[in-house]
Design a protein around this motif. Structure first.
Motif, PDB file in Angstrom:
ATOM      1  N   SER A 116      -3.646  -3.564   1.931  1.00  0.00           N
ATOM      2  CA  SER A 116      -3.457  -3.488   3.382  1.00  0.00           C
ATOM      3  C   SER A 116      -4.832  -3.587   4.038  1.00  0.00           C
ATOM      4  N   SER A 153      -1.160  -1.608  10.043  1.00  0.00           N
ATOM      5  CA  SER A 153      -0.438  -0.601   9.260  1.00  0.00           C
ATOM      6  C   SER A 153      -0.951  -0.549   7.833  1.00  0.00           C
ATOM      7  N   ARG A 154      -1.055   0.686   7.316  1.00  0.00           N
ATOM      8  CA  ARG A 154      -1.442   0.835   5.915  1.00  0.00           C
ATOM      9  C   ARG A 154      -0.287   0.490   4.984  1.00  0.00           C
ATOM     10  N   GLY A 155       0.885   0.314   5.563  1.00  0.00           N
ATOM     11  CA  GLY A 155       2.048   0.003   4.730  1.00  0.00           C
ATOM     12  C   GLY A 155       2.233  -1.491   4.532  1.00  0.00           C
ATOM     13  N   SER A 156       1.474  -2.294   5.267  1.00  0.00           N
ATOM     14  CA  SER A 156       1.669  -3.741   5.175  1.00  0.00           C
ATOM     15  C   SER A 156       0.620  -4.334   4.241  1.00  0.00           C
ATOM     16  N   TYR A 177      -4.478   9.871   3.651  1.00  0.00           N
ATOM     17  CA  TYR A 177      -3.252   9.259   4.185  1.00  0.00           C
ATOM     18  C   TYR A 177      -2.121   9.408   3.177  1.00  0.00           C
ATOM     19  N   SER A 211       1.200   7.131   3.435  1.00  0.00           N
ATOM     20  CA  SER A 211       1.209   5.701   3.110  1.00  0.00           C
ATOM     21  C   SER A 211       0.569   5.395   1.762  1.00  0.00           C
ATOM     22  N   TRP A 240      13.462  -0.267   8.726  1.00  0.00           N
ATOM     23  CA  TRP A 240      12.646  -0.083   9.920  1.00  0.00           C
ATOM     24  C   TRP A 240      13.050   1.234  10.584  1.00  0.00           C
ATOM     25  N   ASP A 241      12.105   1.839  11.215  1.00  0.00           N
ATOM     26  CA  ASP A 241      12.203   3.246  11.592  1.00  0.00           C
ATOM     27  C   ASP A 241      13.554   3.725  12.110  1.00  0.00           C
TER      28      ASP A 241
END
Lengths: 101, 879
Positions: free
Chosen positions: B160, B292-295, B328, B331, B663-664
């Motif tokens: 990410s 985003s750290r998730g991407s 973090y 994530s 998604w959220d």
């Protein structure tokens, strides 16, 4: 140095160079001799001082997109040797086409 | 017009071989003159003329070693006499080889095949695995990956942007680090319509880290790589030449990429850049803080500081990843880094193949040597009388040894020249030249290896018989030559043949295993109908298609238009096409279940598709329903999952109607279960997958339109390009591919390895059969009197055939036993190359042994039948 003995093929090669053949393969075509005969003669005569060779300018050749060639020409000793050979091989001179310009 | 490169290079190679005879001081000039004259002949005359002319090169090379005959006589004790003698031996060797054309030709061809393939392999390995990459100090380049726990065993995953940013700012081991992402740009500045160009979006330190800088203009600066910076581009030398006419004033001009004008700030030098297929580079222009750290979408590499080891860098990256995990936890929990040398990464796919094939080439060369040793031994026995006579009339031992040795050397030089041609023809067969290699992979060192191998092999086996002959008592030798074969020598030849058979078994077993792996891989159920599916890649630029809805509408229209193409029976789009190298995965939650400790526990591949996609690909529906056109933004959110997803996350099978969330704030109801699809690698098992309707979750800019055609002859490429142009004249179609070709491409390396091993195996069997035939024929010749006597005393022809075949098959049997043992032991070396078959699969071993046994039987049967036709009366008369 002993006076070089000119062989018949040797005389053909000298004759070819004196008539304006400047590259090895050109000499071959002119003298009608195979490359395995012409090249050793060229080398030997160069060592003996009958011929001298020069490399074409690198830049000029590369500009034309080709490798440079090695030119051969007769030295004064070579002219003399050719003269002697011409006497020895009397028919020799007549075998070749008129002098190239 | 310049001569054809292949012809010229072959002749230049040939001249190179002969130039080794020329004294060192003259060699460079000698070679230059011959090559130059050859070049000019090829240009002015014919290939034939050039061929005829270079025939004189060997003679010239030999002559260049002698002082001119008319010069000062050599001082006493000079090596001239020795040289003359050497020339005499050389001429004699050539004559003697020419007198035995069968031996000479067989030895030449076998040596050339063995030497050529080994030299080619050496060249490939040297240039691929050992030589440096083209950039400055490229051995300091390291590829860095971020891995998550669920990516079992695969530790080469993208990072990410915020994580990359933290690595880059906290590291002390790296001089520079850069993130990058492959992409395609729609280039619309040209006169020839829109084009799709491969490129990369990069961090501004990218070229500094790589160790290369623009030849014209400037590198990116930090100010180019911030959100809102004026768009800039660096272009490749090739693109500059092709599309911008090599215009030196290109810096500062504008080109339109993805509908946005970019200023060209630099042109790279004419050398391989990275990524190799890229022609354009633009800065990422992103703020890591906003991402985003998730991407996980970015590849990362860095340049180590001078003197810092890879181990140190790895330890540091581990420590940083650990810190990020604590900072973090949501994530980054369980995330870890991995780092590998760049070169190793680039050669990952070919390294094992190369070492395996080098091993095989070595075995083939060994078989060749064995066979030549065998032939030389038979040869030496035949020549014993000749040599004995020479010794008797006064030749010294050393002259005799020299004579036999020179013969071997001549054979060696000639076969290495031929071998180089073999190497030249095959060098790119094993592994195609890598993208970063510009020159030929055959160079002086390959030539040196070929010559060394040739000398080693043939001299080694020439020397043994020569020494034996020269050592022996002259009269003994003459007597021996008139007697039949000594048992010890026949025994030695037998051992050699048996070892040839053993080595051939090893190769054939390997070929069989690979062939069966290939068959197994080809038979893998892909989960979709690859035969009639076609994909067209389209990248919708954000400038013209800013909103997901714009993109969805465009794709929807395109799907409808493609359905109007005659012969297209189904169509749909996806963001990730199998075997195209694109893949996305997401974490998700399941309604009514506890959130797992680690987000990554619930993770699955995901695809965003339009309703026709599953049908167009031919993916089977197993339960529930397909995605439908009625699954619009206003309808209930739905998802279709695959059977692996069902098995892994809903082992009880009650998943239809359950809801998951990626998604959220939205929940998607599972409405159908489809079959699993192989996505990138046929060897990899099924992975969980989710298919979301594009209308409900939004469409990304990069899309594949998949069409199913009524028959596989139908060419829809032109039609689809036309349709796209009708909707948007500025939008290029990046590529149109059949699914079959994408799947085939993934099989390419296995197929290539199988072909090579099979070729080596065949060669080995042929050579072993030749060796066996030679030995048995010879033995039959030697035993002719005995056989005649047996026949005269009442043996039947059948008994004689049995006798000879038994002799041959004893050797074969011994060879088979040893070979099977070695093959079973060596099987695991093939390791990763095999699929669906054990490396010591007994059926493969047995069939290889049977095949070899059969060929060997044939090779023995021919001399055996000849033996049976011996006329006893004739034999007894000569006795």
């Amino acid at each position: 140095m002993t006076k070089p003995r000119i062989t018949y093929p040797g005389a053909c090669v000298l004759q070819a160079v004196s008539r304006g053949c400047r590259y090895g393969f050109d000499v071959m075509d002119f003298a009608g001799l195979p490359s395995g005969t012409v090249y050793p003669i060229l080398r030997r005569y160069e060592i003996l001082g009958l011929l001298e060779s020069d490399w074409e300018e690198t830049d000029g050749a590369h500009r034309q997109g080709r490798p440079r060639r090695r030119y051969y020409k007769l030295t004064a000793a070579g002219e003399a040797a050719l003269g002697t050979a011409a006497e020895r091989f009397a028919l020799h001179q007549r075998m070749f086409a008129p002098e190239r310009v | 017009m310049a001569p054809r490169p292949w012809t010229y290079r072959s002749l230049a190679l040939y001249l190179g071989v002969w130039s080794t005879l020329v004294p060192h001081a003259l060699r460079a000039r000698w070679l230059e003159e011959w090559r130059s004259e050859t070049w000019h002949t090829l240009q002015d005359k014919s290939t034939f003329a050039a061929l005829r002319r270079v025939l004189g090169a060997p003679r010239d090379a030999v002559w260049s070693r002698r002082p001119p005959r008319n010069s000062t006589p050599p001082p006493p004790g000079s090596p001239r006499k020795g040289l003359d003698a050497l020339m005499q031996d050389f001429r004699y060797a050539v004559r003697s080889l020419r007198r035995r054309p069968t031996f000479t030709l067989t030895a030449l061809l076998m040596l050339a095949a063995g030497i050529g393939s080994t030299a080619a392999l050496f060249g490939t390995i040297k240039s691929t695995l050992l030589e440096a990459l083209p950039w400055d100090d490229a051995d300091r380049l390291v590829a860095i990956y971020e891995n998550r726990p669920h990516q079992e065993g695969r530790d080469r995953n993208t990072a990410s942007l915020p994580d990359f940013h933290d690595w880059a700012t906290r590291t002390t081991s790296f001089e520079a680090m850069s993130a990058y992402m492959y992409t395609r740009f729609a280039y619309t500045s040209g006169s020839s319509g829109p084009m799709s160009l491969a490129g990369s979006q990069i961090g501004w330190r990218f070229f500094r880290a790589l160790g290369m800088q623009p030849a014209i203009g400037r590198d990116f600066a930090a100010s180019d790589d911030v959100p809102g910076a004026p768009p800039a581009a660096i272009i490749s030398h090739g693109l500059w030449q092709e599309l911008l006419g090599g215009n030196p004033t290109v810096i500062g001009t504008e080109i339109v990429l993805n509908e946005v004008p970019h200023t060209v700030v630099g042109v790279l030098p004419d050398m391989p850049a990275f990524p190799f297929e890229a022609r354009l580079w633009t800065p990422l222009r992103l703020d890591p803080g906003e991402m985003s750290r998730g991407s996980h979408r970015y590849d990362v590499f860095g340049r180590l500081k001078e003197g810092v080891s890879l181990a140190t860098a790895r330890a540091e990256l581990d420590a940083i990843a650990h810190d990020l995990e604590t900072e973090y936890p949501e994530s980054n929990e369980g995330h870890y880094t991995s780092a590998y040398l760049f070169r190793d990464e680039l050669t990952l796919g070919v390294r094992n193949t190369l070492w395996i094939v080098l091993g095989l080439a070595g075995i083939v060369l060994l078989i060749v040597c064995t066979n030549i040793a065998n032939m030389q031994l038979a040869n030496a026995l035949d020549r014993q009388r000749e040599i004995a006579v020479r010794l008797a009339i006064g030749a010294t031992n050393s002259r005799v040894i020299a004579m036999v040795l020179i013969e071997s050397v001549v054979l060696a030089v000639a076969s290495s020249a031929l071998g180089l041609l073999v190497a030249y023809a095959t060098i790119d067969v094993v592994v195609p030249p890598q993208a970063w290699q510009t020159g030929s992979t055959i160079d002086a060192s390959v030539f040196g290896v070929a010559l060394a191998l040739a000398l080693l092999t043939s001299v080694l086996f020439g020397l043994a018989p020569a020494l034996r002959l020269a050592r022996g008592d002259v009269f003994d030798a003459i007597r021996a030559a008139s007697r039949s074969l000594g048992g010890r020598r026949a025994g030695l030849r037998g051992v050699l043949v048996a070892s040839e058979v053993a080595m051939a078994v090893v190769l054939i077993v390997g070929a069989g295993l690979l062939l069966r792996s290939l068959l197994a891989l080809s038979a893998v159920d892909l989960g979709f109908g690859e035969q009639d599916a076609i994909g067209a890649q389209i990248n919708l630029p954000a400038a013209s298609y800013p909103e997901p809805e714009h993109r969805r509408v465009f794709l929807q229209q395109l799907v409808e238009a493609s359905l109007a193409i005659p012969g297209v029976t189904a169509a749909g789009t996806t963001d990730t096409l199998p075997f195209s190298g694109s893949r996305s995965s997401s974490n998700f939650r399941i309604e009514g279940r506890e959130q797992p400790d680690n987000d990554d526990d619930y993770s699955s591949d995901r695809h965003i598709v339009t309703p026709g996609y599953l049908g167009a690909m031919g993916i089977d529906l197993q339960r529930g329903r397909q995605l439908l056109a009625t699954d619009t933004a206003n309808a209930e959110s739905v998802v279709v999952v695959n059977d692996e997803f069902a098995a892994r996350f809903f082992p009880d099978g009650d998943l239809l109607g359950a809801r998951i969330s990626v998604w959220d704030d939205t929940w998607q109801r599972i409405v159908g279960v489809v079959g699993s699809v192989r996505h990138d690698d046929l060897r990899e098992g099924a992975r969980p997958e989710m298919y979301f309707p594009a209308a409900q979750v939004g469409v990304r800019g990069s899309a594949w339109l998949v069409m199913r055609r009524a028959n596989s002859q139908l060419d829809v490429g032109a039609a689809i390009r036309e349709k796209v142009a009708q909707f948007d004249a500025g939008l290029p179609v990046a590529r149109v591919v059949t699914m079959r070709s994408l799947v085939d491409r993934s099989l390419r390396s296995t197929r290539r390895l199988t072909r090579i091993v099979s070729a080596f195996g065949t060669l080995a069997v042929v050579i072993a059969a030749m060796g066996l035939y030679g030995v048995i024929s010879y033995a039959v010749g030697q035993r002719q009197q005995e056989i005649g006597l047996r026949l005269a005393l009442g043996s039947t022809a059948r008994e004689v055939v049995g006798l000879v075949v038994r002799q041959g098959m004893t050797l074969v049997g011994a060879g088979l036993l040893v070979g099977i043992g070695v093959a079973v032991a060596a099987g695991p070396l093939l390791g990763d190359a095999l699929y669906g078959i054990a490396p010591n699969d007994m059926a493969s071993v047995a069939s290889a042994a049977a095949l070899l046994g059969f060929v060997a039987l044939l090779a023995t049967l021919v001399p055996a039948l000849r033996a049976a036709r011996v006329d006893p009366a004739e034999t007894l008369r000569t006795q």
